[in-house]
Design a protein around this motif. Structure first.
Motif, mmCIF file in Angstrom:
data_model
loop_
_atom_site.group_PDB
_atom_site.id
_atom_site.type_symbol
_atom_site.label_atom_id
_atom_site.label_comp_id
_atom_site.label_asym_id
_atom_site.label_seq_id
_atom_site.Cartn_x
_atom_site.Cartn_y
_atom_site.Cartn_z
ATOM 1 N N ILE A 117 0.958 -1.011 -0.039
ATOM 2 C CA ILE A 117 -0.114 -0.157 -0.057
ATOM 3 C C ILE A 117 1.030 1.398 0.044
ATOM 4 O O ILE A 117 1.686 1.269 0.792
ATOM 5 C CB ILE A 117 -0.973 0.198 1.441
ATOM 6 N N HIS A 118 0.685 2.103 -0.947
ATOM 7 C CA HIS A 118 1.440 3.280 -0.886
ATOM 8 C C HIS A 118 0.520 4.400 -0.901
ATOM 9 O O HIS A 118 -0.341 4.648 -1.781
ATOM 10 C CB HIS A 118 2.250 3.443 -2.177
ATOM 11 N N THR A 119 0.972 5.620 -0.136
ATOM 12 C CA THR A 119 -0.116 6.581 -0.012
ATOM 13 C C THR A 119 0.586 7.848 -0.952
ATOM 14 O O THR A 119 1.715 7.642 -1.036
ATOM 15 C CB THR A 119 -0.154 7.330 1.164
ATOM 16 N N ALA A 120 -0.617 8.707 -1.292
ATOM 17 C CA ALA A 120 0.006 9.770 -2.057
ATOM 18 C C ALA A 120 0.810 10.729 -1.099
ATOM 19 O O ALA A 120 0.660 10.348 0.085
ATOM 20 C CB ALA A 120 -1.115 10.589 -2.640
ATOM 21 N N GLY A 121 1.308 11.960 -1.192
ATOM 22 C CA GLY A 121 1.892 12.742 -0.399
ATOM 23 C C GLY A 121 0.845 13.486 0.333
ATOM 24 O O GLY A 121 -0.410 13.883 -0.362
ATOM 25 N N GLN A 122 0.704 13.199 1.507
ATOM 26 C CA GLN A 122 -0.194 14.219 2.451
ATOM 27 C C GLN A 122 0.346 15.414 3.141
ATOM 28 O O GLN A 122 1.638 15.344 3.485
ATOM 29 C CB GLN A 122 -0.761 13.052 3.523
ATOM 30 N N VAL A 123 -0.360 16.419 3.004
ATOM 31 C CA VAL A 123 0.221 17.835 3.631
ATOM 32 C C VAL A 123 -0.678 18.181 4.745
ATOM 33 O O VAL A 123 -1.777 17.374 5.238
ATOM 34 C CB VAL A 123 0.105 18.862 2.563
ATOM 35 N N GLY A 124 -0.396 19.202 5.550
ATOM 36 C CA GLY A 124 -0.970 19.551 6.842
ATOM 37 C C GLY A 124 -2.238 20.291 6.645
ATOM 38 O O GLY A 124 -2.390 21.572 7.144
#
Length: 126
Positions: A28-35
């Motif tokens: 499982i790979h997530t996309a870049g998540q921001v704050g």
């Protein structure tokens, strides 16, 4: 193996042609998540708050795909300012236990107001 896409319940819509999380087999790979707060769609103030929210968003993406932070093998951290490393690291430690995932931290340019972006690769047992 087929590719499955996952979106957390409260996640903002993807800003482009990507998935919040993708699973192929045990990976499982997530996309870049921001704050960015999922409800207000606004970035939090300061790198600590943005790091916490980015990691909560990573956790939500992983959970949508059936994984947890304990399944994370590798993390990528992207900071806009070198001086934010220690503050980011202090928050990061609250989300992972030893043995820690492998991690790369690089300094990049992000959209205005964003100080950190985080992605993760998790592996689940079949």
């Amino acid at each position: 193996m087929s590719r499955q896409s996952f979106t957390p319940e409260r996640a903002p819509a993807a800003a482009g042609p990507y998935s919040h999380a993708v699973r192929i087999g045990p990976f499982i790979h997530t996309a870049g998540q921001v704050g960015v707060d999922p409800e207000t769609r606004q970035p939090h103030e300061g790198v600590e708050a943005q790091t916490r929210q980015a990691l909560e968003n990573v956790r939500a993406a992983l959970m949508a795909a059936g994984a947890s932070m304990g399944d994370v093998l590798r993390v990528g951290v992207y900071l806009t300012r070198v001086e934010d490393f220690a503050a980011m690291n202090a928050v990061y430690r609250q989300f992972f236990e030893a043995p820690y995932p492998a991690r790369s931290t690089v300094y990049v340019g992000l959209n205005p107001g964003l100080l950190v972006e985080i992605d993760a690769l998790a592996v689940m047992e079949p």
